[in-house]
Each structure stands twice: as structure tokens, then as C-alpha cells.
Design an enzyme around this catalytic site. Structure first.
Site, PDB file in Angstrom:
ATOM      1  CD  GLU A  53      -1.336  -2.328   2.125  1.00  0.00           C
ATOM      2  OE1 GLU A  53      -2.124  -2.950   2.857  1.00  0.00           O
ATOM      3  OE2 GLU A  53      -0.117  -2.603   2.035  1.00  0.00           O
ATOM      4  CB  ALA A 163      12.653 -51.862 -10.513  1.00  0.00           C
ATOM      5  CB  THR A 195      15.154 -38.646  -0.615  1.00  0.00           C
ATOM      6  OG1 THR A 195      13.900 -39.278  -0.859  1.00  0.00           O
ATOM      7  CG2 THR A 195      15.433 -37.656  -1.728  1.00  0.00           C
ATOM      8  CG  ASP A 199      17.907 -38.812  -5.296  1.00  0.00           C
ATOM      9  OD1 ASP A 199      18.236 -39.864  -5.874  1.00  0.00           O
ATOM     10  OD2 ASP A 199      16.734 -38.415  -5.191  1.00  0.00           O
ATOM     11  NE  ARG A 206      21.286 -26.595  -8.531  1.00  0.00           N
ATOM     12  CZ  ARG A 206      20.676 -27.516  -7.785  1.00  0.00           C
ATOM     13  NH1 ARG A 206      20.622 -27.366  -6.484  1.00  0.00           N
ATOM     14  NH2 ARG A 206      20.128 -28.564  -8.341  1.00  0.00           N
ATOM     15  CD  GLU A 310      12.338 -30.495  -3.856  1.00  0.00           C
ATOM     16  OE1 GLU A 310      13.169 -31.180  -4.486  1.00  0.00           O
ATOM     17  OE2 GLU A 310      12.344 -29.253  -3.852  1.00  0.00           O
TER      18      GLU A 310
END
Length: 379
Positions: A53, A163, A195, A199, A206, A310
């Protein structure tokens, strides 16, 4: 509600999206209009920055004009002066508000302040769209709990991994760019130990301009993860919301990584995580994890408004089974993984009548992928 009101409120919504990260404050946009001419526009950039505002009123004469603002103007002092008095003092004739602010320091007081000074106030214009954008903020201010979004990258046949557990890349570069933008918007990214080990992700935003990186949270009930993982080696400090004794929220330096664990983890593992710069939070152990619901409450008490999960199938199943998911983001990639691919586990659904229902909010295309947003029918 006229078409003109809707058009200018949509413009205010567009402006509110320009700042990716405003937490613990809401994303707000404002437009000042007189005789069909836009006199000023503004949006909130985040804690410590002028409110939308104030930005929209800067350098103009708004006497007799109408202001369109996505969220109710405030009356309390924080890092900046309150907006409702500034609007009244500027000579605005009418204020059109998308939604009332559920923050305990506002809750209709801004609208009442303006009406008491003879200003016409209309509330609820494009309110559903505003609520969709501000859902994490609204949930946090109403319940005190952090909003949880579960992102699932899925094959066309509903599998989350092959798999052998590999899942890079189910989706294409356009969808991955969307994920990095989402990381820039949220307070924290949540994954499970599986995970993290499979990973070794950095969990940073990024390819998009960021004011800070999200806090990275790993759920590890038994002490499986190593302090040498990428999310431990990265920056040891970031910025995150904090709560103050007076009930307000701000931002401060924060450990870049949190390990949410249980009392079953050996002391040496905890010490190694802490030596790597992580904060260690002990939670109640459950049969298949730790009490993530309590974690969301704890984060909410600090001022975190949204956590993006995630994690893989195991953590996703845990969250869905316990009804902790406030929003689903399904990223469907153009790939088929077949019967041996890994998917969501047992949710306790024995018949279709028991299946939890989700409303589709939107679907957008990203290359060969589709990104669909769902919210639970529980509201």
C-alpha cells in the site's frame, strides 16, 4: 462486484507475485486507480520492506481514488508504519480488499479503521484466487502450523522411481526450473533419509534470483545419514523466520540444515551432525518414522509458513497416511516405469469410498510434462 473491480484486483495479484519470498509476511500487491487511470502500483518485498500500500501511494496524489489491495491493510506498528492510517491520510475514497487478514494483530481492524473514517471498504473481490496464493500464510496465521506442500515427480503410470530406486529424471528441464522457483518461495525443503542417501541432493534454489536459500530438513529416525552429504557440506547458515515475544515475526540467521530425528539415534551421530553445522531436533518416534506433525507445529511456532516436501515414496506415504499434506504438486513426466516401479505405499484404503479426495486447483504444461496442483477436500 464489477468487472472493473475484478480486473484491478487481478492486477494487484500479479504484482504480489513479483517477490518470490516474503515469509513470514504475506505476498501482497496494491493498485491505486482514479477515473480509470492507474496512478500507482506496489508490492511487498518482504520483512523490513515497505508494504504494498505504501509503495502504491508513493509520489502520487490519490485524493478521491480507489485502492485495490489483495490483503487487508494493517493498523499495527512493526518494521514499518501501519498501512490503514497512511491510506486514510492520503485521501483514498474507497478500498477494495481481496481478503481480511487472519493475523491476530489485524483480523478486521484495518477494515474497521478505514470505515470509521468514512472510507468505503469492499471485501472479497477475487477472494478465492487471493486465498490460493496466500494459502500457506493463511494456514499459519489461523492454526500456528507450517503449511506442507508435497511435491511428487510421477511417471505417466503413477510411479515415483524405477525398480532400482532411481528417479532422475522423470521430468524435463522446464519442470525442474519450476521446482527451483518453488524452492525460492518456501521456508524449508523436507526430505527423508532414503532420498538423502540415494540422491545426495543439495536442495538449493538454482537458476533463479533468491534473497536466501531455504532451510534443508532431513527426517532420519535411526541415524543413517552421513555428515559428509552435500546438504551438510553446503552453506552452514541461511536466513529463516523467527517469532518474537510480542507475537510478531521477523527473520534472523539460522542453521542451513535441520536433522529431525528420534531418541534412538546414537550420541555420536548427533554430535557429528552438529559438528557439520546442522541443528538437531528430537521428535517422538513412530512405527514408521518420526512425528512430522509435531515438527510442523514447531516450525510454525518459529514463523515458518511453508515447507516443501521433496521426499520419496516412503516419506510421502507417511505424510499422506497421517493427513499432514495441505497441497499436492504432481509433476507428471512423459515416461512409463511399469509394474516394478516404486510408488506411494499403503494408505489404508480398502475401498473407493475410503479414498481421500483431492480438488484440482490448476494444471499447467512444462515441455512434455504437466504440473497439477491439488488441495484436499477437507478444506
Amino acid at each position: 462486484m464489477s468487472e472493473v473491480d475484478i480486473r484491478y484486483m487481478h492486477r494487484a495479484l500479479e504484482l504480489s507475485k513479483r517477490a518470490l519470498y516474503t515469509s513470514p509476511n504475506p505476498r501482497v500487491g496494491a493498485v491505486v486507480v482514479k477515473d480509470g487511470e492507474v496512478l500507482g502500483e506496489g508490492w511487498h518485498e518482504g520483512t523490513g520492506s515497505p508494504h504494498a500500500e505504501t509503495q502504491a501511494l508513493a509520489g502520487i496524489d490519490p485524493t478521491g481514488a480507489t485502492m485495490y489491495v489483495t490483503l487487508e491493510p494493517c493498523t499495527h506498528h512493526g518494521h514499518t508504519a501501519p498501512c490503514a492510517p497512511a491510506i486514510a491520510d492520503a485521501g483514498i475514497r474507497r478500498v477494495v480488499v481481496g481478503l481480511e487478514d487472519p493475523d491476530p494483530r489485524v483480523r478486521g481492524e484495518g477494515c474497521s479503521y478505514l470505515r470509521d473514517r468514512g472510507i468505503q471498504v469492499d471485501v472479497g473481490i477475487a477472494g478465492g484466487e487471493v486465498a490460493g496464493l496466500l494459502a500457506p500464510y493463511l494456514r499459519h496465521r489461523r492454526t500456528g502450523r507450517a503449511f506442507l506442500t508435497l511435491k511428487l515427480a510421477s511417471s505417466l503410470d503413477g510411479r515415483l522411481a524405477a525398480a532400482d530406486g532411481t528417479s532422475r529424471w522423470i521430468t524435463g528441464p522446464d519442470t525442474r526450473a519450476f521446482v527451483h522457483r518453488r524452492r525460492a518461495e518456501v521456508d524449508a525443503i523436507l526430505i527423508g533419509a532414503g532420498t538423502a542417501l540415494a540422491d545426495d541432493p543439495t536442495l538449493t534454489a538454482r537458476g533463479v534470483e533468491v534473497v536466501r536459500q531455504p532451510v534443508r530438513i532431513v527426517v532420519d529416525r535411526t541415524g543413517r545419514i552421513s555428515p559428509g552429504l552435500a546438504l551438510m557440506r553446503g552453506p552452514h547458515e541461511t536466513v529463516a523466520p523467527i517469532s518474537r515475544a510480542d507475537g510478531s515475526y521477523g527473520r534472523a540467521a539460522h542453521a542451513a540444515t535441520i536433522v529431525a530425528t528420534s531418541s534412538a539415534v546414537p550420541h555420536d551421530a548427533r554430535l557429528a551432525w552438529k559438528s557439520a553445522g546442522a541443528e538437531v531436533i528430537e521428535l517422538r518416534a513412530t512405527d514408521d518414522g518420526v512425528d512430522v506433525g509435531s515438527l510442523l507445529v514447531m516450525l510454525g511456532e518459529r514463523g515458518f509458513t511453508e515447507v516443501l516436501c521433496e521426499g520419496g515414496a516412503e516419506l510421502a506415504t507417511y505424510l499422506l497416511r497421517r493427513d499432514l499434506v495441505d497441497r499436492l504438486e504432481i509433476h507428471s513426466g512423459g515416461v512409463l516405469l511399469g509394474a516394478h516401479g516404486r510408488g506411494i505405499g499403503d494408505l489404508g484404503v480398502g475401498t473407493i469410498a475410503d479414498a481421500p479426495r483431492w480438488r484440482r486447483i490448476s494444471t499447467t504444461a512444462g515441455g512434455d510434462d504437466a504440473i497439477s496442483i491439488y488441495e484436499p477436500e477437507r478444506g
